[in-house]
Design a protein around this motif. Structure first.
Motif, PDB file in Angstrom:
ATOM      1  N   PRO A  76     -19.380 -26.978  33.024  1.00 32.43           N
ATOM      2  CA  PRO A  76     -20.072 -26.081  32.091  1.00 32.43           C
ATOM      3  C   PRO A  76     -19.390 -24.723  31.952  1.00 32.43           C
ATOM      4  CG  PRO A  76     -21.678 -27.243  33.419  1.00 32.43           C
ATOM      5  CD  PRO A  76     -20.344 -27.602  33.976  1.00 32.43           C
ATOM      6  N   GLY A  77     -18.907 -24.445  30.726  1.00 33.25           N
ATOM      7  CA  GLY A  77     -18.297 -23.160  30.426  1.00 33.25           C
ATOM      8  C   GLY A  77     -16.876 -22.992  30.899  1.00 33.25           C
ATOM      9  N   GLN A  78     -16.265 -24.028  31.489  1.00 32.09           N
ATOM     10  CA  GLN A  78     -14.897 -23.904  32.009  1.00 32.09           C
ATOM     11  C   GLN A  78     -14.080 -25.159  31.680  1.00 32.09           C
ATOM     12  OE1 GLN A  78     -14.515 -22.222  36.089  1.00 32.09           O
ATOM     13  NE2 GLN A  78     -16.762 -22.256  36.110  1.00 32.09           N
ATOM     14  N   GLN A  79     -12.772 -24.955  31.567  1.00 32.09           N
ATOM     15  CA  GLN A  79     -11.854 -26.071  31.325  1.00 32.09           C
ATOM     16  C   GLN A  79     -10.537 -25.769  32.028  1.00 32.09           C
ATOM     17  OE1 GLN A  79     -11.776 -28.018  27.441  1.00 32.09           O
ATOM     18  NE2 GLN A  79      -9.540 -27.781  27.379  1.00 32.09           N
ATOM     19  N   LEU A  80     -10.005 -26.773  32.683  1.00 37.12           N
ATOM     20  CA  LEU A  80      -8.759 -26.626  33.437  1.00 37.12           C
ATOM     21  C   LEU A  80      -7.806 -27.733  33.019  1.00 37.12           C
ATOM     22  CD1 LEU A  80      -8.027 -24.551  35.691  1.00 37.12           C
ATOM     23  CD2 LEU A  80      -8.412 -26.379  37.334  1.00 37.12           C
ATOM     24  N   PHE A  81      -6.593 -27.330  32.655  1.00 35.68           N
ATOM     25  CA  PHE A  81      -5.554 -28.295  32.285  1.00 35.68           C
ATOM     26  C   PHE A  81      -4.551 -28.374  33.439  1.00 35.68           C
ATOM     27  CE2 PHE A  81      -1.403 -29.304  30.445  1.00 35.68           C
ATOM     28  CZ  PHE A  81      -1.697 -30.476  29.753  1.00 35.68           C
ATOM     29  N   VAL A  82      -4.312 -29.596  33.927  1.00 38.49           N
ATOM     30  CA  VAL A  82      -3.427 -29.806  35.074  1.00 38.49           C
ATOM     31  C   VAL A  82      -2.336 -30.793  34.675  1.00 38.49           C
ATOM     32  CG1 VAL A  82      -3.276 -30.495  37.486  1.00 38.49           C
ATOM     33  CG2 VAL A  82      -5.392 -29.477  36.623  1.00 38.49           C
ATOM     34  N   ALA A  83      -1.085 -30.390  34.828  1.00 38.37           N
ATOM     35  CA  ALA A  83       0.044 -31.256  34.474  1.00 38.37           C
ATOM     36  C   ALA A  83       0.993 -31.362  35.660  1.00 38.37           C
ATOM     37  CB  ALA A  83       0.787 -30.707  33.260  1.00 38.37           C
ATOM     38  N   ARG A  84       1.690 -32.503  35.722  1.00 39.69           N
ATOM     39  CA  ARG A  84       2.635 -32.740  36.818  1.00 39.69           C
ATOM     40  C   ARG A  84       3.735 -33.657  36.329  1.00 39.69           C
ATOM     41  NH1 ARG A  84       0.796 -34.742  42.892  1.00 39.69           N
ATOM     42  NH2 ARG A  84       2.686 -34.050  44.002  1.00 39.69           N
ATOM     43  N   ARG A  85       4.950 -33.260  36.609  1.00 41.17           N
ATOM     44  CA  ARG A  85       6.087 -34.088  36.195  1.00 41.17           C
ATOM     45  C   ARG A  85       6.185 -35.345  37.051  1.00 41.17           C
ATOM     46  NH1 ARG A  85       9.242 -29.108  36.410  1.00 41.17           N
ATOM     47  NH2 ARG A  85       9.630 -28.269  34.327  1.00 41.17           N
ATOM     48  N   ALA A  86       6.743 -36.392  36.469  1.00 40.07           N
ATOM     49  CA  ALA A  86       7.126 -37.556  37.269  1.00 40.07           C
ATOM     50  C   ALA A  86       8.270 -37.142  38.187  1.00 40.07           C
ATOM     51  CB  ALA A  86       7.557 -38.696  36.356  1.00 40.07           C
ATOM     52  N   PRO A  87       8.399 -37.776  39.348  1.00 39.39           N
ATOM     53  CA  PRO A  87       9.494 -37.403  40.260  1.00 39.39           C
ATOM     54  C   PRO A  87      10.851 -37.557  39.585  1.00 39.39           C
ATOM     55  CG  PRO A  87       7.918 -38.844  41.345  1.00 39.39           C
ATOM     56  CD  PRO A  87       7.562 -38.848  39.896  1.00 39.39           C
ATOM     57  N   GLU A  88      11.724 -36.608  39.853  1.00 37.11           N
ATOM     58  CA  GLU A  88      13.081 -36.712  39.341  1.00 37.11           C
ATOM     59  C   GLU A  88      13.858 -37.732  40.166  1.00 37.11           C
ATOM     60  OE1 GLU A  88      14.700 -32.829  39.400  1.00 37.11           O
ATOM     61  OE2 GLU A  88      13.201 -31.981  38.027  1.00 37.11           O
ATOM     62  N   ALA A  89      15.048 -38.030  39.712  1.00 40.40           N
ATOM     63  CA  ALA A  89      15.870 -39.044  40.372  1.00 40.40           C
ATOM     64  C   ALA A  89      16.034 -38.730  41.851  1.00 40.40           C
ATOM     65  CB  ALA A  89      17.241 -39.116  39.700  1.00 40.40           C
TER      66      ALA A  89
END
Length: 650
Positions: A76-89
């Motif tokens: 309620p009243g809040q939003q959080l965007f969370v992103a994460r890269r796939a592991p690199e080589a």
């Protein structure tokens, strides 16, 4: 209220590739479709973005074509965007995340606007705060001598049911089958159920710190003792100074520590040996004579202790035998004297005279009287003997301490003589002794002016005892039992609605074995023995829905999300990969699961979100009205868009 999931977003490895899968908070969301369309990957993506220490996304199209994963969390009243890269080589996992606080309703940002700068541990703390978890709480890790801080990672034990878990007879909670996870789940359950009292948790943390302080303090004391001069070293140096004619012979009369130090400082200021009568006494002989006397005293004390212990043992043996004899003679007290004829005893039964037995009885009564008198005397002697033994043992311990100090003095003098024997010149001999005295005084001075280690052992032990007393009044166990009793009622109610086997019995969530148990007249029946796969599925759903009802109604810090991956699998053969068509009976059983979910969602009024990934696609409104995404091969629909799979994209 804790968070739910608004969307899952994936970013392709090619510029501009972005696909968002939206969900409705507070409702049932069904994603149905054919196999290998990315349904199961949704759970692993959410898990990965919630600060997982591993990379749970399985090999395949998703790994091959997706470079970044993201989720949108809302409350309620809040939003959080969370992103994460796939592991690199060659990397196992990406260690940094992107976390952005957004206005409610904002869409996922493009990949170019994302900045991956938040370390995983920091991200886990941010997500735990967003979940409402008190990060100051510490709970014991069952099976380990450590305390752990509950986090969002621990809350997910109750939110996910992967494909190999949703109907598993051996595990009830997410990742329960991994090493050490069962002990961790047992440790955090009281906190997430609300049974852990914050004050009690703080007391446990203080107790842990107090015990650590005591251990560190004892280590410091031991180190200080190692640096301190030996107990007999000062007296031995005083003897050496007299032998080197740096002090007068009468200096041996000084026994106080301060007096000995004063004399040693005086010896250090002497310019060579003093002129005086030659000494003929041998300090080693004196010390050894003294040692012989101490040994003799110790031997005499040991003999006295042995004699006293033998006397005590004899008293004990006599007391045992006398008590046994007295017990046999005690029945003579039943005989009564005739008041008219004092030499005639009366029978206690008929009051008749017992003349013939009178002489024998009187003799035995006299023996009983003597026995009681002896026992009384021994009873007075025994404590006195025990006190004498204690006094002798104290004296023996003191003699042993004197022997240890005597040996230190002998060692010091012997070592000094070995050095002095190599220096026959009196001047050089005195210089060597003064050097040894100087080293000793320097060490003593450093200890006196340096930071002194105050012995706080008793203070710390008192503090630990007080904390242990306060913790002994902890009612966490009672609260946990009470809460589980209420949850068990809901599990049984839902099991009866689902018509599961053993649902008429008393059902309980066993937090030690981490399973559901039915208590029957024949004995307890754990989940693994409760019939077929549809029963295992039903009890998983009934238990997790009951737990989430408890979490939501009590505002406990567990995400208001329950994700079930392919619950219908129990009704299909393992190798079935086509469009799923259920038999009528199986269809009814599966629909009952979804109806139970609907009942819980209505009861909680938006506080719970359920996401189900399914092969089956039922026509019943309880299912079809809540299908948010259909990923069928014939329509080209999937988590990873088909346009990403072109040779140019790969």
């Amino acid at each position: 209220m804790t968070f739910q999931i608004r969307a899952v977003t994936i970013y392709g490895k090619q510029p501009g590739q972005m696909h968002t899968v939206p969900f409705n908070p507070g409702s049932l969301n069904i994603v149905t479709g054919d196999s290998r369309r990315g349904k199961s990957a949704l759970l692993t993506i959410i898990d990965y973005c919630l600060a997982s220490s591993e990379y749970p996304v399985k090999s395949g199209v998703v790994r091959d074509y997706v470079g970044t994963f993201a989720i949108t969390l809302v409350k309620p009243g809040q939003q959080l965007f969370v992103a994460r890269r796939a592991p690199e080589a060659k990397k196992v996992v990406s260690t940094v995340l992107c976390i952005v606080s957004q206005a409610p309703g904002s869409p996922p940002p493009p990949l170019d606007d994302l900045h991956f700068v938040t370390p995983r541990d920091v991200a886990k703390d941010i997500l735990s705060d967003f979940c409402g978890i008190d990060r100051n709480i510490r709970v014991p890790a069952i099976g380990r001598a450590t305390l752990i801080a509950p986090s969002v990672r621990h809350a997910l034990f109750f939110c996910f049911q992967a494909q190999n878990e949703v109907a598993n007879e051996d595990v009830l909670f997410h990742s329960q089958g991994k090493e050490w996870r069962p002990n961790t789940i047992r440790g955090v359950i009281p906190y997430f159920l609300g049974a852990t009292d914050r004050e009690q948790a703080l007391l446990r943390s203080r107790l842990r710190l107090a015990r650590k302080d005591l251990s560190d303090h004892q280590a410091k004391l031991a180190a200080a003792r190692e640096l301190a001069p030996a107990a007999g070293q000062a007296q031995a140096l005083l003897t050496e100074a007299i032998e080197a004619h740096l002090l007068q012979p009468d200096a041996t009369r000084e026994t106080t520590a301060e007096g000995v130090l004063r004399l040693l400082r005086q010896a250090l200021l002497q310019r060579g040996p003093q002129v005086g009568p030659d000494r003929t006494d041998d300090p080693i002989s004196e010390l050894r004579t003294r040692r012989a006397e101490l040994r003799s005293r110790a031997n005499r004390a040991r003999v006295r202790i042995a004699d006293l212990r033998a006397a005590l043992a004899e008293n004990s043996d006599f007391t045992d035998q006398a008590n046994e004899q007295r017990a046999r003679l005690a029945t003579l007290g039943l005989l009564k004297r005739d008041p008219v004829a004092s030499d005639v005893a009366q029978c206690p039964v008929c009051d008749g005279p017992v003349r013939s037995a009178h002489a024998t009885a009187m003799t035995l009564i006299d023996e009983l009287s003597h026995l009681q008198s002896d026992l009384h005397a021994i009873g007075r002697d025994t404590p006195a003997i025990e006190r004498m033994i204690s006094a002798e043992e104290d004296g023996l311990q003191e003699v042993r301490s004197q022997l240890a100090r005597n040996q230190e003095e002998i060692n010091e003098v012997t070592a000094a003589f070995r050095a002095l024997d190599r220096e026959p010149d009196d001047e050089r001999r005195a210089a060597i002794v003064q050097g040894r005295i100087s080293l000793y005084l320097d060490t003593a001075a450093q200890l006196s002016v340096g930071p002194r280690v105050e012995d706080r052992t008793e203070e710390l032990r008192t503090r630990i005892a007080e904390l242990e007393t306060l913790l002994s009044e902890d009612v966490q166990g009672d609260r946990l039992t009470s809460f589980l009793s209420l949850i068990n009622e809901q599990i049984r109610f839902k099991a009866q609605e689902l018509e599961l086997e053993h649902s008429s019995s008393l059902l309980r969530l066993d937090v030690n074995r981490l399973t559901v148990v039915a208590d029957t007249p024949e004995g307890p029946i754990p989940l693994k023995d409760m019939g077929s796969g549809d029963n295992h599925l039903g009890y998983h759903v009934a238990t997790l829905l009951s737990l989430h009802e408890w979490f939501a109604e009590n505002d406990n810090p567990v995400p208001g999300v329950l994700i079930l991956d392919q619950p219908s699998q129990v009704y299909f053969p393992p190798d079935h990969v086509g469009e799923e068509i259920l038999e009528s009976d199986d269809r009814i059983l599966l629909l009952n699961i979804f109806k139970a979910i609907h009942r819980t969602l209505r009861r909680l009024g938006g506080k719970l979100q359920v996401i189900v990934m399914e092969h089956a696609d039922l026509e019943d409104p309880a299912f079809s009205d809540y299908v948010e995404h259909r990923w069928r091969r014939r329509d080209g629909q999937a988590l990873v868009p088909s346009t990403w799979l072109t040779p140019e994209a790969g």
